[in-house]
Motif scaffolding. Sequence first.
Motif, PDB file in Angstrom:
ATOM      1  N   TYR A  72       0.834  -1.195   0.000  1.00 42.17           N
ATOM      2  CA  TYR A  72       0.000   0.000   0.000  1.00 42.17           C
ATOM      3  C   TYR A  72       0.878   1.257   0.000  1.00 42.17           C
ATOM      4  O   TYR A  72       1.878   1.330   0.702  1.00 42.17           O
ATOM      5  CB  TYR A  72      -0.910   0.015   1.235  1.00 42.17           C
ATOM      6  CG  TYR A  72      -1.734   1.263   1.353  1.00 42.17           C
ATOM      7  CD1 TYR A  72      -2.876   1.436   0.589  1.00 42.17           C
ATOM      8  CD2 TYR A  72      -1.357   2.285   2.214  1.00 42.17           C
ATOM      9  CE1 TYR A  72      -3.633   2.589   0.675  1.00 42.17           C
ATOM     10  CE2 TYR A  72      -2.099   3.437   2.314  1.00 42.17           C
ATOM     11  CZ  TYR A  72      -3.236   3.587   1.545  1.00 42.17           C
ATOM     12  OH  TYR A  72      -3.977   4.735   1.622  1.00 42.17           O
ATOM     13  N   GLY A  73       0.500   2.226  -0.815  1.00 45.64           N
ATOM     14  CA  GLY A  73       1.204   3.504  -0.854  1.00 45.64           C
ATOM     15  C   GLY A  73       2.338   3.564  -1.861  1.00 45.64           C
ATOM     16  O   GLY A  73       2.959   4.611  -2.032  1.00 45.64           O
ATOM     17  N   MET A  74       2.611   2.480  -2.529  1.00 46.63           N
ATOM     18  CA  MET A  74       3.695   2.450  -3.506  1.00 46.63           C
ATOM     19  C   MET A  74       3.158   2.853  -4.881  1.00 46.63           C
ATOM     20  O   MET A  74       1.972   2.731  -5.163  1.00 46.63           O
ATOM     21  CB  MET A  74       4.304   1.041  -3.593  1.00 46.63           C
ATOM     22  CG  MET A  74       4.855   0.515  -2.294  1.00 46.63           C
ATOM     23  SD  MET A  74       6.177   1.500  -1.617  1.00 46.63           S
ATOM     24  CE  MET A  74       7.453   1.148  -2.756  1.00 46.63           C
ATOM     25  N   ASN A  75       4.042   3.304  -5.749  1.00 48.26           N
ATOM     26  CA  ASN A  75       3.691   3.680  -7.114  1.00 48.26           C
ATOM     27  C   ASN A  75       3.532   2.394  -7.934  1.00 48.26           C
ATOM     28  O   ASN A  75       4.516   1.765  -8.326  1.00 48.26           O
ATOM     29  CB  ASN A  75       4.775   4.576  -7.697  1.00 48.26           C
ATOM     30  CG  ASN A  75       4.436   5.095  -9.065  1.00 48.26           C
ATOM     31  OD1 ASN A  75       3.647   4.508  -9.797  1.00 48.26           O
ATOM     32  ND2 ASN A  75       5.061   6.197  -9.430  1.00 48.26           N
ATOM     33  N   ILE A  76       2.293   2.020  -8.204  1.00 44.00           N
ATOM     34  CA  ILE A  76       2.006   0.754  -8.875  1.00 44.00           C
ATOM     35  C   ILE A  76       2.570   0.739 -10.290  1.00 44.00           C
ATOM     36  O   ILE A  76       3.108  -0.266 -10.742  1.00 44.00           O
ATOM     37  CB  ILE A  76       0.494   0.462  -8.864  1.00 44.00           C
ATOM     38  CG1 ILE A  76       0.044   0.225  -7.429  1.00 44.00           C
ATOM     39  CG2 ILE A  76       0.162  -0.743  -9.729  1.00 44.00           C
ATOM     40  CD1 ILE A  76      -1.443   0.059  -7.256  1.00 44.00           C
ATOM     41  N   SER A  77       2.479   1.860 -10.981  1.00 45.27           N
ATOM     42  CA  SER A  77       2.998   1.937 -12.347  1.00 45.27           C
ATOM     43  C   SER A  77       4.499   1.662 -12.385  1.00 45.27           C
ATOM     44  O   SER A  77       4.982   0.918 -13.246  1.00 45.27           O
ATOM     45  CB  SER A  77       2.709   3.322 -12.930  1.00 45.27           C
ATOM     46  OG  SER A  77       3.276   3.457 -14.194  1.00 45.27           O
ATOM     47  N   ALA A  78       5.242   2.227 -11.448  1.00 40.66           N
ATOM     48  CA  ALA A  78       6.692   2.002 -11.395  1.00 40.66           C
ATOM     49  C   ALA A  78       7.013   0.549 -11.065  1.00 40.66           C
ATOM     50  O   ALA A  78       7.946  -0.033 -11.624  1.00 40.66           O
ATOM     51  CB  ALA A  78       7.335   2.936 -10.369  1.00 40.66           C
ATOM     52  N   ILE A  79       6.240  -0.030 -10.158  1.00 42.17           N
ATOM     53  CA  ILE A  79       6.455  -1.432  -9.792  1.00 42.17           C
ATOM     54  C   ILE A  79       6.233  -2.334 -11.002  1.00 42.17           C
ATOM     55  O   ILE A  79       7.033  -3.227 -11.290  1.00 42.17           O
ATOM     56  CB  ILE A  79       5.513  -1.845  -8.637  1.00 42.17           C
ATOM     57  CG1 ILE A  79       5.900  -1.118  -7.353  1.00 42.17           C
ATOM     58  CG2 ILE A  79       5.533  -3.351  -8.420  1.00 42.17           C
ATOM     59  CD1 ILE A  79       4.894  -1.265  -6.230  1.00 42.17           C
ATOM     60  N   VAL A  80       5.135  -2.101 -11.734  1.00 35.51           N
ATOM     61  CA  VAL A  80       4.810  -2.934 -12.898  1.00 35.51           C
ATOM     62  C   VAL A  80       5.872  -2.793 -13.984  1.00 35.51           C
ATOM     63  O   VAL A  80       6.304  -3.790 -14.571  1.00 35.51           O
ATOM     64  CB  VAL A  80       3.400  -2.596 -13.427  1.00 35.51           C
ATOM     65  CG1 VAL A  80       3.142  -3.266 -14.762  1.00 35.51           C
ATOM     66  CG2 VAL A  80       2.339  -3.007 -12.416  1.00 35.51           C
ATOM     67  N   LYS A  81       6.324  -1.569 -14.264  1.00 36.99           N
ATOM     68  CA  LYS A  81       7.380  -1.368 -15.269  1.00 36.99           C
ATOM     69  C   LYS A  81       8.659  -2.108 -14.877  1.00 36.99           C
ATOM     70  O   LYS A  81       9.312  -2.734 -15.714  1.00 36.99           O
ATOM     71  CB  LYS A  81       7.670   0.117 -15.458  1.00 36.99           C
ATOM     72  CG  LYS A  81       6.597   0.851 -16.215  1.00 36.99           C
ATOM     73  CD  LYS A  81       6.929   2.327 -16.330  1.00 36.99           C
ATOM     74  CE  LYS A  81       5.776   3.092 -16.951  1.00 36.99           C
ATOM     75  NZ  LYS A  81       6.014   4.537 -16.971  1.00 36.99           N
TER      76      LYS A  81
END
Length: 112
Positions: A72-81
């Motif tokens: 929670y609170g993390m940048n999901i887009s950055a994680i997925v990339k």
Amino acid sequence: MIIHETPLGLIQISDDYFKALVSHVVSDCYGVRGLALKGVGKYLARLTGGDAVRIRHAGNKLIIDLHIAVTYGMNISAIVKSIVNKVTFTVEQATGLEVVKVNVFVDEVKAE
């Protein structure tokens, strides 16, 4: 099982190897809390042996589907990339097969 033909002969790679390799790579990515069983039917998936990693192949090309849980609170887009780049690079280096697409499904967001 994937059979890959090289000038030196045939290489057989099991689906279990791919799943273990991808699971290890994904679990090392920042912000990932773990792999998640697919969608709403996750309890049914546990009973039927469903998995969070699915490998599809056509010839020497792979498509990888991942179901993950993120913090929670993390940048999901950055994680997925990050996951897409890391999985593509690692699988291509380890197997010599081309990864055409990595589909990442964020099924859960968990608090720390």
